[in-house]
Design an enzyme around this catalytic site. Structure first.
Site, mmCIF file in Angstrom:
data_model
loop_
_atom_site.group_PDB
_atom_site.id
_atom_site.type_symbol
_atom_site.label_atom_id
_atom_site.label_comp_id
_atom_site.label_asym_id
_atom_site.label_seq_id
_atom_site.Cartn_x
_atom_site.Cartn_y
_atom_site.Cartn_z
ATOM 1 N N ASP A 60 107.129 42.600 27.451
ATOM 2 C CA ASP A 60 108.309 42.399 28.917
ATOM 3 C C ASP A 60 108.421 40.918 28.214
ATOM 4 O O ASP A 60 107.669 40.027 27.441
ATOM 5 C CB ASP A 60 107.179 42.466 30.482
ATOM 6 C CG ASP A 60 108.584 42.662 31.220
ATOM 7 O OD1 ASP A 60 109.671 42.326 31.340
ATOM 8 O OD2 ASP A 60 108.114 43.017 31.626
HETATM 9 C C1 NOJ Z 1 111.227 41.318 33.094
HETATM 10 C C2 NOJ Z 1 111.118 43.248 34.042
HETATM 11 O O1 NOJ Z 1 109.007 43.074 34.468
HETATM 12 C C3 NOJ Z 1 111.246 44.162 33.063
HETATM 13 O O2 NOJ Z 1 111.841 45.284 33.641
HETATM 14 C C4 NOJ Z 1 112.863 43.670 32.575
HETATM 15 O O3 NOJ Z 1 113.434 44.728 31.630
HETATM 16 C C5 NOJ Z 1 112.901 42.331 31.459
HETATM 17 N N1 NOJ Z 1 112.533 41.391 31.794
HETATM 18 C C6 NOJ Z 1 114.113 42.385 31.001
HETATM 19 O O4 NOJ Z 1 115.525 41.966 31.514
#
Ligand code: NOJ
Length: 744
Positions: free
Chosen positions: A289
């Site tokens: 993430d």
């Molecule tokens: C953080 C989020 O937790 C995740 O769900 C997302 O896909 C990513 N950022 C990318 O934007």
């Protein structure tokens, strides 16, 4: 070495030759092609494939361009993927650098959060889960893939399949609620919808199951917070939808931010390698993430970014989203022997494999057709599917004296409330490129439905979260002048989603006070609630006549709600998550354990709240219809089955009301005695069926030994002989009941 003209010519010829051969379909399998590419790559090029950067400055597609300097890095083969860059032309320009200027000509993979639509906004995932209609959910994901792929997107960071038992957690809106069985079926449906039958087609995109894993178990419902539960609960509940998504062919997974029992997911080898690869045989890749590798430092398991990178890659985390740990430190870590070349090769192999499966080596520009992009967005077909999905996502929570559906006569209607004419909020959180101008508000939907026939007054009454009550009198006056009030209350689009945890679950601001004032007018009230999580709408439930849970329904919100209000669509949605009465009851979920002292009103020393009740406001699986369904004749094919038998279960469902309707028939079981404690009920099947008024349908389910398995005392996934209760009904509480015995 001296480089002369003929050496250059020879080298050019050599590279042309290999690129033609390794990238061309020829007779080689994908695996052979992956291996040939890998065998020609330098260490730096390999590391490059494991690096993902964002085009925007934040976690949304704020900018469609890459950051300064990215072009250079692409040409050097130092970037394998981007997120947050959109557009057929922009992605083509960058892809061109990768395949024409970089030595290995490996195409980039562009990822984006296509959560419930790209430009056409569909209902939020929690809403779509309320349809209990996997085929519809698959169709919706298919539409989203068609639209996003036309804008250069190869890969969505969806579905979010985190089980969420705590509505304070804002990200509950992105998933399918509290149940592993329903969640698994939604997970598989979305994967199939995004990826279609052929991942290499130009209108399919790779899915990403996230957040792996346990993210929904955040303590106190506070986003990013610590998670700690047993391995048994983890496997029996939280991991199930991931397994279902992997079995459906998901190309990728995203490691979650949280830790479980002291181990953050981004450094969790047991999770990313032992479970995912060794047990489940997953052969795609795992992306981190956003900076989750960097967050191993504040988590306290790495002293610096270098050690964080070491832990992550050795755990099986293949691609680094925005932490720069791999870019900056992987080279050194290899040199120091802390990360083996074999580990790096394996991660690169996984990334290349998905790029091959997407067909990017055969045609890197297949998603870059600007004409297709123009013609594929916000089409009639997209809107139609969004409309259908919105209708089926609505849950009728209350309908006293059958106030709904309303007749389309010349009634005077007051639409009151801060969400009555909002075109922004129905887009919901994570709406990607959603456009409020495309949204049909509730007020507009009602006007579309009634044409010039009706007198409709609109008053906001108050804002969504402010404390001002100065507009109450006008709202009360509007109610007084009308025959009926449609009260549109709930949350704004940015009150749920990432970093949107709440400590209360009430209607924000003075909305309930507004409702109380309107109630005093004595006019019949229909509450239309828009929200991204279960709310404690206990007062509304006790006072207003009818309540529609509409979540955030996307571009067709107003039309879909009006269809339900005026009887053109008979509501059939069922809650994918329990609604508590009070925030202090959470976490509250239907498939809980019995405890040693289950609540007994006659015994003080049992498990209950002495100040409030134990029961939910609305249970899991709950939702009304304009017609009435009567359940009878629950039959089991046997009273005793062995592990090799299957049990057939049937029930008669009669439509005993005045309208044709759809019903979600739900099957639950309870394993009465086990080597470990078992939930009081577990969903094991459901069927959504259409029944004409007056008609009776026989609904049949089969249960097999597989359905009865769980992680037993020795952590083996087995069934255990003994007695089981079977429940079939209209929700998790109102069921017919029987029992059977499982023998060895
Ligand atoms: C953080 C989020 O937790 C995740 O769900 C997302 O896909 C990513 N950022 C990318 O934007």
């Amino acid at each position: 070495m001296k480089v002369n003209k003929s050496t250059i010519l020879l080298l050019t010829f050599f590279f042309l030759f290999i690129s033609k051969n390794i990238f061309s379909q020829s007779t080689k399998t994908n695996e052979q092609r992956v291996d040939s590419v890998l065998s020609l790559m330098t260490q730096d090029e390999k590391i490059g494939q494991l690096v993902q950067f964002s085009g925007g400055w934040d976690t949304g597609a704020q900018s469609t361009k890459p950051k300064t300097g990215s072009e250079e890095l692409i040409a050097q083969g130092k970037i394998g993927s981007f997120l947050n860059i959109i557009g057929a032309q922009t992605t083509k320009d960058l892809q061109k650098i990768a395949v024409e200027k970089s030595r290995m000509k490996i195409p980039l993979i562009f990822g984006l959060d296509v959560i419930h639509g790209f430009r056409t906004t569909f209902p939020v995932p929690l809403a779509e889960a309320s349809s209990w209609d996997p085929a519809l959910v698959q169709k919706s994901a298919r539409m989203q893939a068609i639209e996003a792929s036309s804008a250069g997107i190869h890969w969505t960071f969806n579905p979010m399949v985190d089980i969420a038992r705590d509505p304070r957690w804002g990200r509950i809106v992105e998933g399918s609620g509290e149940d592993p069985f329903l969640g698994s079926s939604m997970s598989a449906a979305r994967v199939k919808g995004y990826q279609g039958n052929d991942l290499s087609a130009n209108n399919t995109i790779a899915a990403c199951l996230k957040h792996f894993a346990g993210y929904g178990g955040a303590e106190g419902g506070r986003d990013y917070n610590t998670v700690d539960f047993s391995e048994r609960t983890f496997r029996d509940v939280y991991l199930k939808p991931f397994k279902a998504g992997v079995d459906a062919g998901a190309a990728t997974l995203m490691a979650s931010f949280n830790e479980i029992g002291g181990v953050p997911s981004s450094s969790n080898r047991q999770l990313l390698t032992n479970i995912l690869r060794d047990e489940w045989k997953f052969d795609g890749f795992v992306v981190s993430d956003w900076n989750s590798i960097g967050e191993l430092i504040p988590h306290g398991v790495a002293k610096d970014l270098k050690q964080a990178g070491e832990l992550a890659i050795n755990a099986g985390l293949d691609m680094d989203m925005e932490a720069s740990a791999y870019t900056k430190h992987l080279g050194e870590l290899i040199a120091e022997g802390k990360v083996s070349m074999q580990t790096v090769d394996e991660s690169v192999r996984r990334v290349l494999r998905i790029k091959f499966r997407l067909g990017l080596f055969d045609d890197p520009y297949k998603y870059c057709d600007t004409e297709r992009e123009k013609n594929s967005v916000l089409t009639k077909e997209m809107r139609d599917v969004s409309h259908e999905s919105a209708q089926k996502s609505i849950v009728l929570l209350k309908n006293e004296n059958e106030l709904l559906p309303l007749v389309k006569g010349k009634k005077k209607i007051a639409v009151i409330g801060p969400l009555g004419n909002s075109t922004l909020d129905p887009l919901g959180p994570w709406n990607q490129q959603g456009d409020a101008k495309q949204v049909v508000s509730l007020l507009q939907g009602i006007k579309n439905k009634l044409g010039g026939d009706a007198k409709i007054i609109f008053e906001e009454g108050c804002s969504l979260s402010g404390n001002e009550k100065d507009r109450f009198p006008k709202a009360v006056e509007a109610a007084n002048q009308s025959d009926i009030v449609i009260l549109a209350v709930g949350e704004s689009l940015d009150m749920s989603g990432e970093a949107r945890s709440r400590a209360t679950l009430d209607l924000p601001g003075v909305q309930q006070e507004l409702a109380e004032e309107i109630y005093k007018t004595g006019k019949p009230i229909i509450a239309v609630v828009m929200n991204g999580r279960p709310l404690t709408i206990t007062w509304l439930n006790e006072h207003v006549s009818s309540i529609l849970e509409t979540w955030f329904l996307g571009v067709e919100a107003g039309n879909a709600i009006a269809d339900v209000l005026f009887g053109d669509f008979n509501p059939s949605g069922k809650l994918p998550v329990t609604f508590p009465k009070y925030v202090g009851q959470v976490p509250m979920y239907y498939n809980h354990k019995n405890s040693g002292r289950p609540h007994n009103p006659k015994d003080n020393y049992t498990s209950y709240y002495f100040d409030y009740s134990n029961s939910p406001l609305y249970p899991f699986g709950y939702g009304l219809s304009y017609t009435k369904f009567l359940y009878s004749n629950l039959k089991l094919s046997a009273k005793k089955i062995s592990t090799s038998d299957q049990l057939n279960i049937s029930v008669d469902v009669k439509n005993n009301g005045l309208y044709d309707g759809d019903e979600v028939v739900q099957l639950y079981v309870r394993d009465l005695v086990g080597s470990v404690t078992r939930p009081v009920k577990e969903l094991k099947g459901f069927q959504k069926i259409s029944i004409k008024k007056g008609e009776t349908k026989k609904v049949e389910f089969t249960l097999t030994n597989e359905d009865l398995k769980f992680y037993n005392l020795d952590m083996n996934f087995v069934s255990e002989p003994g007695m089981f209760n079977v429940f079939v009904g209209t929700n998790s509480v109102e069921c017919l009941e029987d029992e059977f015995e499982l023998t060895n």
